[in-house]
Design a protein around this motif. Structure first.
Motif, PDB file in Angstrom:
ATOM      1  N   GLN A 134       0.815  -1.212   0.000  1.00 25.45           N
ATOM      2  CA  GLN A 134       0.000   0.000   0.000  1.00 25.45           C
ATOM      3  C   GLN A 134       0.849   1.263   0.000  1.00 25.45           C
ATOM      4  O   GLN A 134       0.581   2.188  -0.740  1.00 25.45           O
ATOM      5  N   GLN A 135       1.818   1.241   0.837  1.00 29.41           N
ATOM      6  CA  GLN A 135       2.564   2.493   1.023  1.00 29.41           C
ATOM      7  C   GLN A 135       3.978   2.176   1.472  1.00 29.41           C
ATOM      8  O   GLN A 135       4.188   1.467   2.461  1.00 29.41           O
ATOM      9  N   TYR A 136       4.927   2.702   0.740  1.00 27.79           N
ATOM     10  CA  TYR A 136       6.298   2.630   1.225  1.00 27.79           C
ATOM     11  C   TYR A 136       7.000   3.915   0.867  1.00 27.79           C
ATOM     12  O   TYR A 136       6.822   4.413  -0.248  1.00 27.79           O
ATOM     13  N   PRO A 137       7.768   4.520   1.679  1.00 29.70           N
ATOM     14  CA  PRO A 137       8.181   4.118   3.038  1.00 29.70           C
ATOM     15  C   PRO A 137       7.021   4.098   4.032  1.00 29.70           C
ATOM     16  O   PRO A 137       6.067   4.850   3.887  1.00 29.70           O
ATOM     17  N   PHE A 138       7.188   3.218   5.031  1.00 30.05           N
ATOM     18  CA  PHE A 138       6.147   3.072   6.041  1.00 30.05           C
ATOM     19  C   PHE A 138       6.024   4.353   6.845  1.00 30.05           C
ATOM     20  O   PHE A 138       6.993   5.077   7.049  1.00 30.05           O
ATOM     21  N   SER A 139       4.845   4.622   7.326  1.00 31.10           N
ATOM     22  CA  SER A 139       4.682   5.657   8.334  1.00 31.10           C
ATOM     23  C   SER A 139       4.041   4.978   9.545  1.00 31.10           C
ATOM     24  O   SER A 139       3.348   3.968   9.402  1.00 31.10           O
ATOM     25  N   ALA A 140       4.280   5.525  10.693  1.00 32.68           N
ATOM     26  CA  ALA A 140       3.855   4.846  11.919  1.00 32.68           C
ATOM     27  C   ALA A 140       2.343   4.758  12.030  1.00 32.68           C
ATOM     28  O   ALA A 140       1.798   3.851  12.648  1.00 32.68           O
ATOM     29  N   ASP A 141       1.659   5.732  11.413  1.00 34.19           N
ATOM     30  CA  ASP A 141       0.199   5.742  11.616  1.00 34.19           C
ATOM     31  C   ASP A 141      -0.569   5.371  10.350  1.00 34.19           C
ATOM     32  O   ASP A 141      -1.709   5.765  10.171  1.00 34.19           O
ATOM     33  N   GLN A 142       0.064   4.667   9.459  1.00 34.23           N
ATOM     34  CA  GLN A 142      -0.699   4.281   8.263  1.00 34.23           C
ATOM     35  C   GLN A 142      -1.719   3.200   8.627  1.00 34.23           C
ATOM     36  O   GLN A 142      -1.538   2.460   9.600  1.00 34.23           O
ATOM     37  N   ASP A 143      -2.788   3.160   7.846  1.00 34.58           N
ATOM     38  CA  ASP A 143      -3.824   2.184   8.225  1.00 34.58           C
ATOM     39  C   ASP A 143      -3.470   0.802   7.699  1.00 34.58           C
ATOM     40  O   ASP A 143      -2.937   0.637   6.601  1.00 34.58           O
ATOM     41  N   ILE A 144      -3.780  -0.141   8.557  1.00 32.44           N
ATOM     42  CA  ILE A 144      -3.389  -1.515   8.279  1.00 32.44           C
ATOM     43  C   ILE A 144      -4.595  -2.245   7.698  1.00 32.44           C
ATOM     44  O   ILE A 144      -5.690  -2.187   8.268  1.00 32.44           O
ATOM     45  N   PRO A 145      -4.412  -2.851   6.567  1.00 29.85           N
ATOM     46  CA  PRO A 145      -5.562  -3.560   5.983  1.00 29.85           C
ATOM     47  C   PRO A 145      -6.034  -4.699   6.883  1.00 29.85           C
ATOM     48  O   PRO A 145      -5.226  -5.365   7.532  1.00 29.85           O
ATOM     49  N   GLU A 146      -7.327  -4.864   6.883  1.00 24.73           N
ATOM     50  CA  GLU A 146      -7.916  -5.902   7.724  1.00 24.73           C
ATOM     51  C   GLU A 146      -8.615  -6.917   6.849  1.00 24.73           C
ATOM     52  O   GLU A 146      -8.916  -6.664   5.683  1.00 24.73           O
ATOM     53  N   THR A 147      -8.938  -8.027   7.431  1.00 29.45           N
ATOM     54  CA  THR A 147      -9.741  -8.986   6.677  1.00 29.45           C
ATOM     55  C   THR A 147     -11.187  -8.506   6.680  1.00 29.45           C
ATOM     56  O   THR A 147     -11.692  -7.999   7.674  1.00 29.45           O
TER      57      THR A 147
END
Lengths: 905, 356
Positions: free
Chosen positions: B236-249
């Motif tokens: 989804q996104q790189y570089p990572f950021s600490a508050d990026q949203d994490i995909p869920e099932t």
């Protein structure tokens, strides 16, 4: 059309509509009051009957009919004629019309013969010998051959052949018949006298009397075997059209239909129909004559449609359009009786096939053929057969197909032009020329489906309770049973107006010694209730609906009884219904699907909770039953319905939908399972071992789909940076490892899309959630192409891995070009070509040297030049290069070359 | 082999990232030569299968990783043919008998017998027993488990069983007593973070520790899920950021919405809607016990202390019925209705208390 016409029309309609019935009445009256011109059941040789006679007869007999009806106890709608006492006493001959007298007879026998004084008949007499005489004016009359009435007492066994005829019996059959008729006649007179006494005597006497009469009847020498052992149902079953209890319209329709056959069976013309259509055509030129309906714009009622069906023209064999009548209705309404009575009435000999016979296909065929193509030669009833197939809904489909084949026989032969050939064929397989009446309970049995389309359908409505009660009270009076109308009414109600069940219950009660019947007894008695199987929807309806309050017509005490046992009765009722249905699975499914949409005040959700507890209880019960085969627990299943009734029953009419949810869910579950298993099937073993279906759905798949949707620059993959290339490579590896691919598909709108194969997207995506990011069409296309290339690359690698030596050897061989073993066909062929080109040199070689062939060959290329060198050069060229060429006309594989995938990618 | 989960899966007992003590014990077990039947259990995503494969490798060497899929056909006594896929190497056989549904007893009897009855020819170079690995043992029917009992004793000489399940509660006692039970617990949050960090390091990526922590929380310490989530984040996104949203099932989101719907309104109509949603979950191959568990978890977060015990009690009651019964939807809905009733009563009582 003016009023007069309309009036006229109506009148005429009446006469037409009821022509058959009128005829029936007329015949009966004729039989009784004017036996000499009796038109009995028509015979096959009967001359055609003109309508005038009917009308005249009707006119003559009308007063007497009115008279009879005035004395009659039945309502005019069903003019059953019970014994009028005065007539019975005064005129014994008139006994024929009394239903009672006739009821005493066995069904097959014709009524008593006419008085001996009338010999001259217009029609062949029903029994006895006759001589036909044609007078000078050409009209034919029939003279009955008859002996003196005085002699018949003298005739006994030891008097041989009367009139000197040859006979097998010592006494001629007609003499026997005469004797019999006489005896019966006398017996009838006695009987009637006794019964008139009985009726005129007080009720208390009546309670005792019938026993005596029955005993007397038992002593009767003739009927001792049959009559008393018979059920009341048989004893009081109608013998005549006018005695039928069933719906008048249905009766009339069936009779009309049967009369349509007269043309082909008896050779009579149809009487009133053409006249009517002519008149119609004259009155309203705008209508076609065959359309019976005067107002075509109006929607036709069912009645009219049926009427119209009956008005339809005969087919080319002068048969009616529908060869079969199919009577349907719940048991006990008198379908079989109706069929028999009408068939007999219309002059047919009834042949019945029912469930008690063997109905396998070949037997069925035989019986149908027998019934429709033959007729009895011996005996008095040399009338044409009418086949009645009872309980056809239980017949196997093969048997029904045979019936259909019989019906449709004309199709095979009717179309043929040559009459001779047709006739010849007809001898083999004659067309159906006799009416067939089928009777069934359930019209919608799958096996009957083809028959339904070809049959004249008549569904039986419920018997009117008033008529049934009337009849029941007559019977009970006849049997000396004291029953009030209320009691009989409740009996009718209990049995759903099932005539048979009512009468049987009456007889049962009578046999048990009940001489007095009231509503309470009937309520208490558990007989008379049918083991009825109503549909699922009916059951659900009953469960979700409170019973309506009973109307007050039954009687007060009955009402009280209902009120007292309200809850218990409802409980029992629902339980009975559920148990008789038996399909608990479906029932509970229907309850589950519908109970939440019921309008029940349930603010605390208490009843919903309870209902669901019950459902889960029944589910566990089911599981135990099925798993342990412990079917004794099945008796607890129907209580679910009762619970639902008490929890959710409402006075409103519930709107119930068929339960689809479970089936839908299971089919969808199956399809997603299938998608998952196709995905799993081709995943390589090293990954396959780490994932199961469960972990795939719960953990992996959603995230995997996320992972395979990277952000790709919409450019040519050649222009990707190395990092992007890496990413692409990984993506493709992942997709290949998890057996996913994009497949191009064309939507119905004509757009092309790439969809993921196998279709696991549907397995993990839920409706109503925000849609996931999708790759663009171009990206998918790129991925798809790259994947194809990768697949090819891998396949080749695999091949190389499998036989790396072989490939290298091939190459070596090609390089050498002198290898003794040719690897492939084309190389062999090329060598042949080379040989052919060098053929000229060969004989020279042979001619040149004897044994040492290689030597000159070796020398020659070195020494000589020119064409031979060229040939050899060509040979080496063929071997050396990767490209061969051979001109081959019309061939496309002229140029061959080994190309490796790695060279293209 | 390109998902991180697959790529960086440890292949030997020594390389395992967590529960190293247990790994050492297993190593000892194998090295001493004899080797009992094993029952490996633990929640999914804890690394049971990885551990088992490492064990097998320790036992037989690298040859155990040459796997092939075999389609086997077993004929039931009723002449019904059951097709089942097995994964096999030269040394072991992996079967998931619950694929065969109700006929798993036949599969267990036939397959294991054929494996167990064949002796190893070269017992000098190899171990004298093969290993049969049965997965999803908790989904085995009771019949199949009973069929297993005798086989386990009879063919001890030639065959070892490794049973793999999420919980022992559905494994019958006799089998439990015949096996050495090995519990593989979930890794701790720190361990998950450590694994994520090391994987990212190998990939050449920089993973902020906050994000790692969030991922491990969101995945419920399920390592498989955590790694997949991490990779999805990377996509989804790189570089990572600490508050990026994490995909869920998706099913978890759907289930949460369902729970919210239950809490927001309690009426038969709402129950009807909830039923449709439950059906939706079931038809997406989510097992009913997982639905129940997720539902309870979501609902409990909306409850007060007193109510919590009651709800948990009801949940246990209905889950037990769910296990006994056949039609999951009845039991799930029964639980929902019961919760609605309790919750409504509780709320009304609370309102009354507020009034007075």
């Amino acid at each position: 059309m003016d009023e007069y016409d309309e009036l006229f029309e109506i009148e005429d309609n009446f006469e037409e509509q009821f022509a058959d019935e009128l005829e029936a009445m007329a015949q009966m009256e004729g039989e009784s009051s004017k036996p000499q011109r009796a038109e009995r059941s028509p015979k096959s040789k009967r001359m055609k009957q003109d309508a005038g006679v009917v009308k005249r007869l009707f006119g003559e007999t009308q007063p007497s009919a009115v008279l009879l009806q005035s004395e009659d106890i039945t309502p005019p709608s069903s003019p059953e004629q019970y014994e009028p006492p005065s007539i019975a006493r005064s005129n014994p001959a008139a006994l024929d019309i009394s239903g009672f007298a006739l009821l005493q007879e066995s069904p097959g026998r014709p009524p008593t013969g006419p008085p001996a004084s009338h010999h001259v008949l217009k029609r062949p007499p029903l029994e006895g010998e006759y001589i036909s005489v044609t007078d000078s004016s050409g009209s034919r009359i029939y003279l009955r051959q008859k002996e003196d009435s005085g002699t018949k007492t003298v005739n006994s066994r030891n008097v041989p052949n009367f009139l000197g005829e040859l006979g097998l019996l010592s006494v001629p059959i007609r003499v026997l018949r005469e004797q019999e008729a006489d005896r019966r006649h006398q017996q009838l007179v006695e009987e009637s006298q006794r019964l008139t006494e009985l009726l005129t005597s007080s009720v208390n006497e009546a309670l005792v009397q019938p026993e005596d009469t029955e005993n007397d009847e038992n002593k009767d020498p003739e009927d001792s075997d049959g009559q008393m052992s018979r059920l009341w149902v048989d004893r009081y079953s109608p013998r005549h059209y006018t005695e039928l209890l069933s719906d008048d319209f249905t009766n009339r329709c069936l009779l009309k239909w049967l009369k349509l056959w007269d043309t082909v069976v008896f050779g009579r013309e149809r009487k009133s129909r053409p006249a009517r259509s002519d008149r119609l055509a004259a009155n309203q030129s705008s209508f076609k004559p065959n359309q019976g309906n005067p107002n075509p714009n109006r929607f036709k009622t069912k009645t009219e449609v049926t009427e119209e069906l009956l008005e339809a023209e005969l087919d080319q064999y002068k048969r009616p359009k529908f060869k079969v009548a199919l009577l349907s209705g719940p048991p006990g309404l008198g379908k079989t009786t109706l069929a028999h009575v009408i068939a007999k009435h219309a002059g047919y000999n009834v042949v019945e096939i029912n469930a008690s016979d063997d109905r396998s296909a070949d037997v069925f065929q035989k019986r149908i053929d027998q019934a429709t193509q033959m007729k009895s030669v011996l005996g008095a009833n040399e009338r044409p057969n009418c086949l009645i197939i009872d309980e056809i809904d239980g017949a196997p489909a093969a048997a029904i197909n045979i019936l259909l084949a019989v019906l449709n026989r004309k199709d095979g032969h009717g179309g043929e032009a040559g009459s001779d050939t047709a006739k010849k064929k007809k001898k083999k397989e004659p067309i159906l020329l006799r009416p067939i009446i089928c009777i069934c309970n359930d019209l919608y049995v799958p096996a009957l489906r083809p028959l339904r389309q070809q049959a004249f359908l008549l569904s039986f409505p419920q018997t009117q309770p008033s008529r049934l009660v009337q009849r029941l009270s007559e019977i009970s009076v006849r049997q000396g049973l004291k029953a009030d109308t209320g009691a009989l009414m409740s009996l009718c109600e209990k049995t759903d107006n099932d005539i048979r069940s009512c009468i049987n219950t009456l007889q049962f009660l009578h046999g048990r010694g009940h001489k007095q019947l009231d509503a309470r007894t009937i309520q208490r008695v558990s007989v008379g209730q049918k083991d009825q199987n109503k549909g699922l929807f009916h059951l659900w309806q009953e469960i979700f609906q409170l019973p309506r309050t009973k109307r007050k017509r039954v009687g007060d005490d009955f009402e009280e009884a209902m009120a007292a046992g309200g809850g218990g009765q409802r409980f029992q009722h629902i339980l009975d219904l559920a148990m008789s249905n038996g399909d608990y699975e479906k029932v509970s499914q229907g309850l589950y699907d519908n109970f939440l949409s019921m309008r029940v005040r349930d603010p605390n959700l208490q009843s919903v909770c309870e209902a669901l507890d019950w459902l889960s209880f029944s589910d566990r019960l089911n599981q135990v039953i099925l798993h342990n085969q412990n079917f004794s627990l099945m008796k607890y299943l129907p209580f679910l319905s009762v619970t639902f009734h008490f929890l959710f029953a409402h006075t409103h009419v519930p709107r119930i939908s068929y339960p689809h949810s479970h089936h839908d869910a299971s089919s969808r579950l199956l399809s997603s399972r299938n998608a998952l298993s196709t995905m799993l099937a081709d995943i390589p073993a090293c990954i396959r071992t780490r994932i199961s279906q469960l972990s795939l759905t719960v953990d992996i798949l959603t995230l995997l789909l996320e992972i395979i949707c990277p952000k790709l620059r919409p450019v040519n993959p050649q222009l990707f940076s190395s990092r992007e290339k890496e990413q692409m490579h990984e993506l493709i590896n992942t997709m290949l490892a998890y057996n996913l691919s994009y497949r191009q598909d064309r939507t119905p709108e004509g757009q092309y899309t790439y969809i993921l194969e196998p279709r696991v997207e549907e397995v993990v995506r839920f409706p109503g959630l925000p849609p996931r990011r999708q790759l663009t069409y171009q990206a998918k296309q790129t991925i798809s192409r790259e994947m194809e290339q990768e697949k090819m690359r891998r396949a080749e690698q695999l091949m190389l891995q499998r036989n790396p030596a072989g490939v290298r050897e091939d190459k070596v061989n090609e390089k050498k070009s002198a290898g003794p073993k040719a690897t492939s066909n084309h190389q062999q062929r090329l060598e042949n070509i080379v040989k052919q080109t060098t053929v000229e040199s060969r004989p020279e070689v042979d001619f040149f040297g004897r044994a040492v062939a290689p030597k000159p060959q070796k020398i020659e290329p070195s020494s000589h030049t020119g064409e031979r060198c060229a040939v050899l050069a060509m040979g080496t060229a063929v071997g050396d290069s990767d490209v061969w060429f051979r001109f081959n006309e019309g061939m496309s594989n002229a140029v061959r070359r080994n190309v490796y995938i790695r060279e293209l990618l | 082999m390109s998902l991180w989960v697959d790529k960086y899966r440890p292949t030997s007992l020594g390389k395992l990232d967590f529960h190293k003590e247990q790994a050492a014990q297993l190593k000892n077990l194998v090295q001493c030569g004899d080797f009992p039947h094993l029952l490996v259990y633990g929640p999914s995503g804890a690394g049971k299968k990885t551990r088992i494969m490492c064990l097998l490798r320790e036992l037989y060497g690298a040859g155990v990783e040459k796997l092939r899929i075999e389609h086997q056909t077993v004929v039931a006594p009723s002449k019904k043919k059951i097709e089942i896929n097995t994964i096999a190497s030269n040394y072991h056989l992996e079967v998931n008998p619950s694929d065969a549904g109700n006929q798993d007893r036949v599969v267990v009897q036939e397959l294991i017998k054929t494996v167990a009855q064949s002796q190893q020819i070269q017992s000098s170079t190899q171990r004298e027993f093969k290993v049969v690995l049965l997965t999803d043992v908790d989904r085995l029917t009771k019949d199949a488990q009973h069929a297993l009992r005798r086989t386990m004793e009879k063919y001890m000489a030639t065959c070892r069983l490794i049973l793999c399940s999420t919980s022992t509660s559905k494994v019958i006692g006799p089998i439990r007593s015949r096996c050495l039970a090995v519990r593989v617990p979930l890794p701790s949050s720190e361990e998950v973070c450590g694994v994520l960090a090391s994987v990212c390091k190998k990939e050449g990526l920089l993973l902020p520790p906050e994000l790692a922590k969030r991922i491990s929380e969101k995945s419920g310490r399920n390592l498989r899920k955590a790694l997949l989530m991490c990779e999805a984040c990377r996509v989804q996104q790189y570089p990572f950021s600490a508050d990026q949203d994490i995909p869920e099932t998706d099913w978890e989101v759907y289930l949460r919405e369902t729970a919210n719907a239950i809490v927001s309104q309690q009426s038969p109509q709402r129950l009807l809607e909830v039923r449709a949603r439950l059906y939706e979950l079931l038809t997406h191959c989510i097992p009913p016990d997982i639905i129940m568990k997720g539902l309870v978890k979501e609902l409990l977060s909306n409850c007060d202390g007193q109510l919590k015990t009651e709800v948990a009690h009801m949940a246990a009651y209905y889950e037990h019925r769910l296990q006994l019964g056949n039609k999951a939807i009845y039991h799930l809905e029964a639980f929902t209705a019961k919760f609605m009733a309790i919750y409504k009563k509780f709320m009304e009582d609370g309102l009354d208390a507020m009034m007075f």
